[in-house]
Design a protein around this motif. Structure first.
Motif, mmCIF file in Angstrom:
data_model
loop_
_atom_site.group_PDB
_atom_site.id
_atom_site.type_symbol
_atom_site.label_atom_id
_atom_site.label_comp_id
_atom_site.label_asym_id
_atom_site.label_seq_id
_atom_site.Cartn_x
_atom_site.Cartn_y
_atom_site.Cartn_z
ATOM 1 N N TRP A 118 0.509 -1.273 0.205
ATOM 2 C CA TRP A 118 -0.025 0.197 0.043
ATOM 3 C C TRP A 118 0.972 1.154 -0.474
ATOM 4 O O TRP A 118 2.034 0.732 0.783
ATOM 5 C CB TRP A 118 -1.104 0.124 0.656
ATOM 6 N N GLU A 119 0.413 1.650 -0.228
ATOM 7 C CA GLU A 119 1.251 3.595 -0.530
ATOM 8 C C GLU A 119 1.777 4.290 0.962
ATOM 9 O O GLU A 119 0.717 4.044 1.909
ATOM 10 C CB GLU A 119 0.124 4.719 -1.023
ATOM 11 N N ASN A 120 2.485 4.430 1.239
ATOM 12 C CA ASN A 120 3.444 4.551 2.181
ATOM 13 C C ASN A 120 2.981 3.332 3.218
ATOM 14 O O ASN A 120 3.423 3.444 4.507
ATOM 15 C CB ASN A 120 1.863 5.796 3.275
ATOM 16 N N GLY A 121 3.380 2.240 3.013
ATOM 17 C CA GLY A 121 2.838 1.367 3.716
ATOM 18 C C GLY A 121 4.513 0.140 4.269
ATOM 19 O O GLY A 121 5.332 0.841 3.379
ATOM 20 N N ARG A 122 4.577 -0.211 4.832
ATOM 21 C CA ARG A 122 5.971 -1.550 5.399
ATOM 22 C C ARG A 122 5.090 -2.691 5.621
ATOM 23 O O ARG A 122 4.519 -2.489 6.488
ATOM 24 C CB ARG A 122 6.557 -0.381 6.678
ATOM 25 N N VAL A 123 6.369 -3.731 5.687
ATOM 26 C CA VAL A 123 6.392 -4.757 6.146
ATOM 27 C C VAL A 123 7.712 -5.624 6.188
ATOM 28 O O VAL A 123 8.376 -4.726 5.776
ATOM 29 C CB VAL A 123 5.745 -5.910 4.743
ATOM 30 N N PHE A 124 7.813 -6.216 6.952
ATOM 31 C CA PHE A 124 9.129 -6.950 7.222
ATOM 32 C C PHE A 124 9.101 -8.105 7.559
ATOM 33 O O PHE A 124 7.682 -9.168 7.631
ATOM 34 C CB PHE A 124 9.190 -6.700 9.573
ATOM 35 N N ASP A 125 9.948 -9.043 7.584
ATOM 36 C CA ASP A 125 10.719 -10.318 6.927
ATOM 37 C C ASP A 125 11.763 -10.583 7.743
ATOM 38 O O ASP A 125 13.107 -9.979 7.488
ATOM 39 C CB ASP A 125 10.480 -10.553 5.328
ATOM 40 N N ASN A 126 11.936 -11.811 8.137
ATOM 41 C CA ASN A 126 13.057 -12.738 7.964
ATOM 42 C C ASN A 126 13.482 -14.358 7.782
ATOM 43 O O ASN A 126 12.650 -14.109 7.172
ATOM 44 C CB ASN A 126 13.328 -12.339 9.651
ATOM 45 N N LEU A 127 14.461 -14.722 8.515
ATOM 46 C CA LEU A 127 14.500 -16.529 7.688
ATOM 47 C C LEU A 127 13.409 -17.071 8.769
ATOM 48 O O LEU A 127 12.916 -17.865 8.302
ATOM 49 C CB LEU A 127 15.641 -17.004 8.279
ATOM 50 N N ASN A 128 12.289 -16.262 9.275
ATOM 51 C CA ASN A 128 11.747 -17.536 9.574
ATOM 52 C C ASN A 128 10.245 -17.530 9.039
ATOM 53 O O ASN A 128 9.056 -17.683 9.004
ATOM 54 C CB ASN A 128 10.699 -16.604 11.297
ATOM 55 N N GLY A 129 9.906 -16.197 7.620
ATOM 56 C CA GLY A 129 9.122 -16.465 6.765
ATOM 57 C C GLY A 129 7.511 -15.772 7.099
ATOM 58 O O GLY A 129 6.813 -16.386 6.723
ATOM 59 N N HIS A 130 7.876 -14.768 7.413
ATOM 60 C CA HIS A 130 6.677 -13.619 7.702
ATOM 61 C C HIS A 130 5.947 -13.086 6.611
ATOM 62 O O HIS A 130 4.464 -13.400 6.793
ATOM 63 C CB HIS A 130 6.680 -12.762 8.389
ATOM 64 N N THR A 131 6.460 -12.736 5.858
ATOM 65 C CA THR A 131 6.162 -12.058 4.773
ATOM 66 C C THR A 131 6.081 -12.871 3.586
ATOM 67 O O THR A 131 6.964 -13.369 3.086
ATOM 68 C CB THR A 131 6.289 -10.648 4.638
ATOM 69 N N THR A 132 4.880 -14.093 2.964
ATOM 70 C CA THR A 132 4.883 -14.606 1.610
ATOM 71 C C THR A 132 4.132 -14.211 0.542
ATOM 72 O O THR A 132 3.474 -13.680 0.548
ATOM 73 C CB THR A 132 4.655 -15.984 2.469
ATOM 74 N N PHE A 133 4.080 -15.123 -0.465
ATOM 75 C CA PHE A 133 3.327 -15.225 -1.803
ATOM 76 C C PHE A 133 3.680 -16.786 -2.393
ATOM 77 O O PHE A 133 5.064 -16.723 -2.879
ATOM 78 C CB PHE A 133 4.558 -14.450 -2.815
ATOM 79 N N SER A 134 2.573 -17.150 -2.576
ATOM 80 C CA SER A 134 2.666 -17.907 -3.385
ATOM 81 C C SER A 134 1.620 -18.674 -3.840
ATOM 82 O O SER A 134 0.727 -17.723 -4.329
ATOM 83 C CB SER A 134 2.316 -19.685 -2.129
ATOM 84 N N GLY A 135 1.782 -19.226 -5.564
ATOM 85 C CA GLY A 135 0.624 -20.320 -6.011
ATOM 86 C C GLY A 135 0.751 -21.093 -7.070
ATOM 87 O O GLY A 135 2.382 -21.598 -6.733
ATOM 88 N N PHE A 136 -0.357 -21.856 -7.396
ATOM 89 C CA PHE A 136 0.331 -23.020 -8.134
ATOM 90 C C PHE A 136 -1.440 -22.716 -9.154
ATOM 91 O O PHE A 136 -2.615 -22.348 -8.706
ATOM 92 C CB PHE A 136 0.053 -24.144 -7.309
ATOM 93 N N LEU A 137 -1.229 -23.645 -10.453
ATOM 94 C CA LEU A 137 -2.700 -24.114 -11.595
ATOM 95 C C LEU A 137 -3.219 -24.521 -10.857
ATOM 96 O O LEU A 137 -2.801 -26.019 -10.484
ATOM 97 C CB LEU A 137 -1.551 -24.774 -12.639
ATOM 98 N N LEU A 138 -4.694 -25.056 -10.688
ATOM 99 C CA LEU A 138 -5.934 -25.513 -10.153
ATOM 100 C C LEU A 138 -5.834 -26.560 -11.971
ATOM 101 O O LEU A 138 -5.798 -27.907 -11.580
ATOM 102 C CB LEU A 138 -6.854 -24.605 -9.741
ATOM 103 N N PHE A 139 -6.304 -25.892 -12.514
ATOM 104 C CA PHE A 139 -6.489 -26.513 -13.535
ATOM 105 C C PHE A 139 -6.187 -25.810 -15.450
ATOM 106 O O PHE A 139 -6.716 -24.586 -14.727
ATOM 107 C CB PHE A 139 -7.544 -27.640 -14.358
ATOM 108 N N PRO A 140 -6.148 -26.307 -16.136
ATOM 109 C CA PRO A 140 -5.922 -25.271 -18.031
ATOM 110 C C PRO A 140 -7.257 -25.173 -17.986
ATOM 111 O O PRO A 140 -7.835 -25.803 -18.324
ATOM 112 C CB PRO A 140 -4.904 -26.290 -18.800
ATOM 113 N N VAL A 141 -7.402 -24.015 -18.664
ATOM 114 C CA VAL A 141 -8.529 -23.727 -19.693
ATOM 115 C C VAL A 141 -7.973 -23.073 -20.963
ATOM 116 O O VAL A 141 -7.092 -23.153 -21.294
ATOM 117 C CB VAL A 141 -9.467 -23.078 -18.879
#
Length: 246
Positions: free
Chosen positions: A223-246
């Protein structure tokens, strides 16, 4: 019987009209008649045997004709079965061909394996934001099957068209807005958000299923003027996967 009816009178005529028939005595005539009767009896027996043989031949001929008819019927049935088997073989070959084509189509359309998961910090501790370039680049990659995620840009690019599942989590402290936005081709889809509060830290997560065309891009930005934190504990993450092709 016709043959027997014709032959017997002839034989009898020969027997009765023997030489010197009217010139013999009674004893001679009697003896002669007995001999002739034996001859006639023998001829009748032979004629009977001939008729029996004729009847046997006729019966055998009838059986032979019946056997020929049965063989003809069986041959016709065999030819019919042969034709049916040939038709079944043609249909079976066509079915096997269709199955092979279906297998090839299924193999060709089999869902590709696409999945990734990453966290923000690959070492130490990191604060991200406030900043002008608000794209979050998740450096610590846990998995990247299909190479859809780019750890240099933080952007996931869909390798194939399909339905994809995405989830992300954010963590930060109360000095700034904590949260981020999941975008598809730079258009907001979902977000996490927590304004500055008196508590020490905040965390949140969100998820969505998005339909993507091949080449569509998905990334997470602050977000504008936002901030996040992370370290090797993995607090801030991003994941995804394909369910099925169309």
């Amino acid at each position: 019987m016709e043959f027997r009816g014709l032959i017997l009178p002839t034989l009898l005529g020969l027997v009765l009209v023997g030489p010197g028939f009217g010139q013999r005595g009674d004893a001679d005539i009697s003896e002669w008649m007995n001999a002739k009767e034996k001859v006639i009896k023998n001829l009748e027996d032979k004629l009977g045997n001939v008729e029996q043989c004729k009847n046997d031949v006729e019966a055998l001929d009838s059986r032979l004709n019946a056997t020929v008819d049965e063989l003809t019927r069986q041959r016709a049935e065999t030819d019919k079965l042969k034709t049916e088997n040939e038709d079944l073989k043609i249909r079976l070959d066509a079915t096997e061909k269709q199955i092979d084509e279906l297998k090839q189509n299924i193999s060709a359309k089999a869902a590709p394996q696409i999945a990734f998961s990453a966290s923000l910090a690959s070492f130490g501790e990191i604060y991200k934001g406030p900043c002008t370039d608000r794209t979050l680049i998740f450096k610590r990659v846990f998995s990247n099957i299909g190479n859809g995620y780019n750890s240099n840009t933080g952007v996931f690019t869909a390798p194939v068209s399909g339905l994809y599942y995405f989830t992300f989590a954010t963590y930060g402290y109360n000095t700034h807005t904590v949260g981020a936005i999941l975008t598809k081709n730079d258009v907001l889809q979902i977000s996490t958000y927590d304004s500055p509060t008196a508590d020490g830290s905040d965390s949140s997560s969100n998820a969505a299923v998005l339909q993507l065309a091949a080449g569509d891009e998905v990334h997470v930005q602050l977000w504008e003027n936002g901030r996040v934190f992370d370290n090797l504990n993995g607090h801030t993450t991003f994941s995804g996967f394909l369910l099925f092709p169309v």
